[in-house]
Design a protein around this motif. Structure first.
Motif, PDB file in Angstrom:
ATOM      1  N   GLU A 235       0.829  -1.207   0.000  1.00 13.21           N
ATOM      2  CA  GLU A 235       0.000   0.000   0.000  1.00 13.21           C
ATOM      3  C   GLU A 235       0.868   1.264   0.000  1.00 13.21           C
ATOM      4  O   GLU A 235       0.562   2.242  -0.677  1.00 13.21           O
TER       5      GLU A 235
ATOM      6  N   VAL B  47       2.313   1.771  -3.439  1.00 15.33           N
ATOM      7  CA  VAL B  47       1.306   2.340  -4.353  1.00 15.33           C
ATOM      8  C   VAL B  47       1.161   3.837  -4.089  1.00 15.33           C
ATOM      9  O   VAL B  47       1.078   4.650  -5.021  1.00 15.33           O
ATOM     10  N   ALA B  48       1.162   4.204  -2.803  1.00 13.74           N
ATOM     11  CA  ALA B  48       1.011   5.626  -2.458  1.00 13.74           C
ATOM     12  C   ALA B  48       2.204   6.438  -2.961  1.00 13.74           C
ATOM     13  O   ALA B  48       2.028   7.536  -3.495  1.00 13.74           O
TER      14      ALA B  48
ATOM     15  N   TYR C  96      -9.738  -4.011   0.115  1.00 15.81           N
ATOM     16  CA  TYR C  96      -9.246  -3.687   1.464  1.00 15.81           C
ATOM     17  C   TYR C  96      -7.815  -3.186   1.390  1.00 15.81           C
ATOM     18  O   TYR C  96      -7.131  -3.356   0.362  1.00 15.81           O
ATOM     19  N   VAL C  97      -7.361  -2.558   2.444  1.00 12.44           N
ATOM     20  CA  VAL C  97      -5.947  -2.171   2.575  1.00 12.44           C
ATOM     21  C   VAL C  97      -5.483  -2.540   3.977  1.00 12.44           C
ATOM     22  O   VAL C  97      -6.300  -2.629   4.906  1.00 12.44           O
ATOM     23  N   ASP C  98      -4.196  -2.740   4.112  1.00  8.99           N
ATOM     24  CA  ASP C  98      -3.583  -2.900   5.433  1.00  8.99           C
ATOM     25  C   ASP C  98      -2.957  -1.563   5.803  1.00  8.99           C
ATOM     26  O   ASP C  98      -2.178  -1.005   5.019  1.00  8.99           O
TER      27      ASP C  98
ATOM     28  N   TYR D 134      -4.056   5.234   1.761  1.00  9.49           N
ATOM     29  CA  TYR D 134      -3.812   4.014   0.977  1.00  9.49           C
ATOM     30  C   TYR D 134      -5.022   3.656   0.119  1.00  9.49           C
ATOM     31  O   TYR D 134      -4.875   3.269  -1.045  1.00  9.49           O
TER      32      TYR D 134
ATOM     33  N   THR E 283      -4.835   3.600  -3.792  1.00  8.92           N
ATOM     34  CA  THR E 283      -4.816   2.253  -4.365  1.00  8.92           C
ATOM     35  C   THR E 283      -5.996   2.029  -5.295  1.00  8.92           C
ATOM     36  O   THR E 283      -5.849   1.464  -6.385  1.00  8.92           O
TER      37      THR E 283
END
Lengths: 262, 74
Positions: free
Chosen positions: A47, A50-51, B23-25, B35, B39
């Motif tokens: 994540e 990606v950011a 979902y994201v963590d 995120y 994403t």
């Protein structure tokens, strides 16, 4: 908000000062994008990678918009984007080298991007019409960068291990040149204040310190005890030094030179 | 580094159903928001929300990802 600046009425030194400001901001955005891009595949999580990828794209978009402002001064942006040697780049000194670890990138995300945002906010509220219309969208996108940077900064500062030390070292190393740039008060910078393009240097410095004080303190650095750097290059409007050659080649797009269609 | 699962819900246009898209963590609400927004940027969303998976209360299933998150607090 100041009255609208009449660009055609600027004298030579005022035009040079405005050109210097635009190039410094644009070059810094381009280098910031490169520094983010270095971590797309090495960030602490998918994540986060990606950011950073997304933020790199934002920064290059901002750079493109800023270089385009040079047209208002009758200047062709293309040579600035594609044809300068590294010693002419005016990007902030804190971006001269790649971030060797995640803590340094987090410091860039908060302190360097933070300094750029403070000056951009001042620019957006000033008399230069293109900044009034184009910069607010950049600042809206920067809020996400700031959210991510602040969260990570606090997280690393809360640790008791190596990460906190690396963050503190990066913060202490970056602040002097950032304070020198945000608070620039040489002849060119004063001309921009007089023309209503930027707020006075003291106001900019106060805004920057207020924005980063709590964060820096969390890493054990007192921003009010840090002196601005003194190795100032008034031609480029930044501290001395230059970005590393590999980054400059990427910023110019050397590998794709044969594909340039603009 | 402990991370929390956040589920992402969006609607593309005003009046659309709110849809679970993934979902994201993340380690807190703020990073979850960044995120998720970065994403799942394939659409120009009218609305996006994130919810910590552990806050979702299963109604008629006592197994599966939501029940598991509830029992393990994340």
């Amino acid at each position: 908000m100041s009255d609208t600046l009449n660009v055609t009425g600027l004298d030579e030194s005022e035009r040079a000062a405005l050109e210097r400001l635009i190039v410094t901001l644009a070059d810094s955005k381009r280098l910031m994008g490169i520094r983010y891009s270095d971590w797309v595949l090495g960030a602490p999580s998918i994540e986060t990678g990606v950011a950073t990828s997304s933020m790199a794209q934002d920064e290059w978009g901002h750079a493109r918009l800023l270089y385009a402002m040079l047209k208002e001064l009758g200047l062709d942006p293309e040579p600035y984007e594609y044809d300068r040697e590294g010693g002419r780049y005016a990007s902030l000194a804190a971006l001269d080298e790649a971030a060797p670890d995640w803590a340094v990138l987090v410091a860039m995300m908060t302190l360097v991007d933070g300094a750029l945002s403070v000056v951009l906010e001042s620019f957006a509220g000033g008399s230069f019409e293109p900044a009034r219309t184009r910069v607010p969208k950049m600042l809206a996108e920067e809020k996400f960068h700031s959210s991510l940077g602040v969260a990570w900064y606090r997280r690393l500062a809360d640790t008791e291990g190596e990460a906190r030390g690396l963050l503190a070292d990066a913060t202490s190393a970056m602040l002097p040149s950032l304070l020198a740039w945000v608070g620039a008060s040489d002849e060119g910078a004063q001309a921009l204040v007089a023309a209503g393009v930027l707020e006075p240097a003291d106001d900019r410095v106060t805004a920057f310190k207020d924005a980063v004080r709590e964060l820096a303190t969390s890493a054990g650095v007192d921003v009010d005890d840090v002196d601005a750097g003194t190795d100032w290059d008034s031609d480029r409007g930044r501290s001395s030094g230059r970005p590393n050659e590999e980054a400059v080649a990427r910023a110019r797009g050397d590998l794709n030179r044969g594909l340039l269609v603009e | 580094m402990r991370e929390i699962v956040y589920d992402v819900f969006t609607r593309k246009d005003r009046g659309d159903q709110l849809v679970h898209i993934g979902y994201v963590d993340a380690f807190d609400d703020e990073t979850a928001k960044v995120y998720a927004w970065r994403t799942y940027d394939e659409e120009k969303w009218f609305e996006m929300n994130v919810v910590a998976r552990s806050a979702i209360i299963p109604v008629n299933h006592d197994e599966g990802p939501f029940a598991k998150a509830r029992s393990t607090d994340g």
